[in-house]
Design an enzyme around this catalytic site. Structure first.
Site, PDB file in Angstrom:
ATOM      1  N   ASP A   7       0.862  -1.177   0.000  1.00 31.04           N
ATOM      2  CA  ASP A   7       0.000   0.000   0.000  1.00 31.04           C
ATOM      3  C   ASP A   7       0.899   1.227   0.000  1.00 31.04           C
ATOM      4  O   ASP A   7       1.889   1.276   0.751  1.00 31.04           O
ATOM      5  CB  ASP A   7      -0.872   0.023   1.262  1.00 31.04           C
ATOM      6  CG  ASP A   7      -1.866  -1.135   1.317  1.00 31.04           C
ATOM      7  OD1 ASP A   7      -1.919  -1.914   0.351  1.00 31.04           O
ATOM      8  OD2 ASP A   7      -2.582  -1.244   2.327  1.00 31.04           O
ATOM      9  N   ASP A 129     -15.189  -4.801  -0.170  1.00 29.56           N
ATOM     10  CA  ASP A 129     -14.789  -4.765   1.237  1.00 29.56           C
ATOM     11  C   ASP A 129     -16.070  -4.853   2.056  1.00 29.56           C
ATOM     12  O   ASP A 129     -16.954  -4.006   1.916  1.00 29.56           O
ATOM     13  CB  ASP A 129     -14.050  -3.466   1.540  1.00 29.56           C
ATOM     14  CG  ASP A 129     -12.844  -3.280   0.625  1.00 29.56           C
ATOM     15  OD1 ASP A 129     -12.182  -4.282   0.320  1.00 29.56           O
ATOM     16  OD2 ASP A 129     -12.578  -2.140   0.214  1.00 29.56           O
TER      17      ASP A 129
END
Length: 245
Positions: A7, A129
């Site tokens: 990330d 998600d």
């Protein structure tokens, strides 16, 4: 299949806890060197998340992603802040193999379905998600988890099946960044209900036992971020546990 992930915020390798930008850990690592190491250990796919772009689409780290992709021979999957057809086309033209679309698939499904028709289902992975509520419903969150989406995982999967949905990355938000183990029941249920979709598991991976449990759940791949960064195990060990297809 093992899919190591990094990330990125402002060019730095970071991890967020449960998607919270206020709970950020920054690692003193070069993104290029880290991905190169993962590739050298045998990873065929690498996953890059542009967290700056996810929060502020105008600040997408496209130049950095172009540099990272150019320096690697592994297949690259990229997500974070992708909002337009032009951005999808740009990433694919840079050599990215698959773009990851999250919130937009929930908010503007017809737009994203058009991208499936234009670029093909191999080029797009939906990132879903989810928060699992007390009734067991899988509710998809949107906008970097900063707001609830209200749609069920199943309704989105069935909607996108019309355009040939092939790849879906599902994160149980309650597990993300926690190192408490993956929600293997979730992946077992999804891969048995929708066997034509290659499910990517994400969230909670801490040990090689967790990797083996996801391997045995029917998922097609596993995204591993934090566990690799803090040396719980390495990519080579993970691939030994779950070899590339």
């Amino acid at each position: 299949m093992i899919i190591p992930a990094i990330d990125l915020i402002d060019g730095k390798v970071v991890r967020l806890y449960q998607g919270d930008y206020g709970q950020q850990t920054t690692f003193d690592l070069s993104p290029q060197a880290q991905l190169q190491s993962y590739q050298d250990q045998g990873a065929n796919w690498l996953h890059i998340v542009d967290l700056t772009g996810a929060k502020e689409p105008a600040k997408r780290q496209t130049t950095l992603i172009a540099e990272l992709t150019a320096g690697l021979s592994a297949n690259i999957q990229v997500g974070g802040g992708i909002r337009t057809e032009e951005q999808v086309a740009e990433l694919l033209s840079l050599g990215v193999k698959r773009v990851v679309i999250g919130s937009l698939a929930v908010k503007e499904p017809e737009l994203v379905k058009g991208w499936f028709n234009k670029f093909g289902s191999e080029a797009i992975c939906l990132a879903l998600d989810i928060n699992i509520n007390q009734s067991g419903e899988k509710i998809v969150a949107v906008s970097g988890w900063q707001s609830g989406g209200g749609k069920s995982l199943e309704s989105i999967v069935e909607d996108f099946s019309q355009v040939g949905l092939k790849h879906a990355l599902v994160t149980d938000i309650s597990r993300d960044g926690t190192l408490t183990g993956a929600n293997t029941e979730l992946y077992r249920e999804l891969s048995s209900r929708y066997p034509d979709i290659a499910w990517q598991a994400s969230g909670g991976i801490a040990t090689l036992e967790d990797v083996a449990a996801v391997r045995d759940s029917g998922a097609a791949g596993i995204i591993i971020g934090k566990a690799l960064l803090i040396n719980q195990f390495n990519v080579a060990e993970a691939i030994q546990c779950w070899p590339n297809e």
